[in-house]
Motif scaffolding. Structure first.
Motif, PDB file in Angstrom:
ATOM      1  N   ALA A  39     -32.438  24.769  67.610  1.00 46.29           N
ATOM      2  CA  ALA A  39     -33.467  23.964  68.282  1.00 46.29           C
ATOM      3  C   ALA A  39     -34.855  24.351  67.768  1.00 46.29           C
ATOM      4  N   ALA A  40     -35.082  25.638  67.547  1.00 43.22           N
ATOM      5  CA  ALA A  40     -36.373  26.090  67.010  1.00 43.22           C
ATOM      6  C   ALA A  40     -36.578  25.548  65.598  1.00 43.22           C
ATOM      7  N   PRO A  47     -15.689  26.388  70.190  1.00 45.34           N
ATOM      8  CA  PRO A  47     -16.712  25.832  71.081  1.00 45.34           C
ATOM      9  C   PRO A  47     -16.579  26.389  72.488  1.00 45.34           C
ATOM     10  N   PRO A  48     -17.593  26.399  73.240  1.00 46.08           N
ATOM     11  CA  PRO A  48     -18.955  26.005  72.865  1.00 46.08           C
ATOM     12  C   PRO A  48     -19.686  27.156  72.176  1.00 46.08           C
ATOM     13  N   MET A  49     -20.738  26.816  71.442  1.00 43.53           N
ATOM     14  CA  MET A  49     -21.563  27.837  70.792  1.00 43.53           C
ATOM     15  C   MET A  49     -22.371  28.559  71.856  1.00 43.53           C
ATOM     16  N   ILE A  90     -29.734  15.353  67.795  1.00 43.18           N
ATOM     17  CA  ILE A  90     -31.018  16.046  67.915  1.00 43.18           C
ATOM     18  C   ILE A  90     -31.406  16.199  69.381  1.00 43.18           C
ATOM     19  N   THR A  91     -31.187  15.172  70.177  1.00 47.43           N
ATOM     20  CA  THR A  91     -31.488  15.239  71.610  1.00 47.43           C
ATOM     21  C   THR A  91     -30.648  16.315  72.284  1.00 47.43           C
ATOM     22  N   LYS A  96     -30.531  21.747  74.488  1.00 43.51           N
ATOM     23  CA  LYS A  96     -29.641  22.918  74.511  1.00 43.51           C
ATOM     24  C   LYS A  96     -28.348  22.629  75.263  1.00 43.51           C
ATOM     25  N   SER A  97     -27.730  21.538  74.898  1.00 44.97           N
ATOM     26  CA  SER A  97     -26.458  21.140  75.512  1.00 44.97           C
ATOM     27  C   SER A  97     -25.411  22.239  75.349  1.00 44.97           C
ATOM     28  N   PRO A  98     -24.663  22.538  76.407  1.00 43.83           N
ATOM     29  CA  PRO A  98     -23.636  23.586  76.331  1.00 43.83           C
ATOM     30  C   PRO A  98     -22.367  23.138  75.615  1.00 43.83           C
TER      31      PRO A  98
END
Length: 86
Positions: free
Chosen positions: A72-73, A61-63, A8-9, A14-16
């Motif tokens: 995230a929203a 990956p990555p997305m 979740i973090t 928005k981790s790449p």
């Protein structure tokens, strides 16, 4: 910190490095249902009653950042509408 909290973090920051599987796992845990394509399409549509559907391509990956932002929203909405504590 549990693996779920770490995921979740990463999503909220928005981790790449997020993969399709990570985002799909989060949406499923939030109550979304994965509607896999029947043929020819690589896009999965995640649906939950009362929420906007989230479409994700199953890509290497990555997305792309835009898909991470969609998830995230959904996570932020879940947390602010009184969803269970994650």
């Amino acid at each position: 910190m549990s693996q779920w909290d770490k995921l979740i973090t990463e999503i909220l920051s928005k981790s790449p490095h997020l993969r399709f599987e990570d985002l799909a796992k989060a949406l499923t845990r939030l109550g979304y249902t994965d509607n896999q394509p029947k043929g020819g399409s690589s896009h999965h549509i995640f649906r939950k009653p009362g929420c906007v559907p989230v479409t994700l391509p199953k890509q290497k990956p990555p997305m792309d950042k835009v898909y991470v932002e969609l998830v995230a929203a959904a996570v932020r909405e879940y947390l602010t509408t009184g969803g269970e504590t994650l």
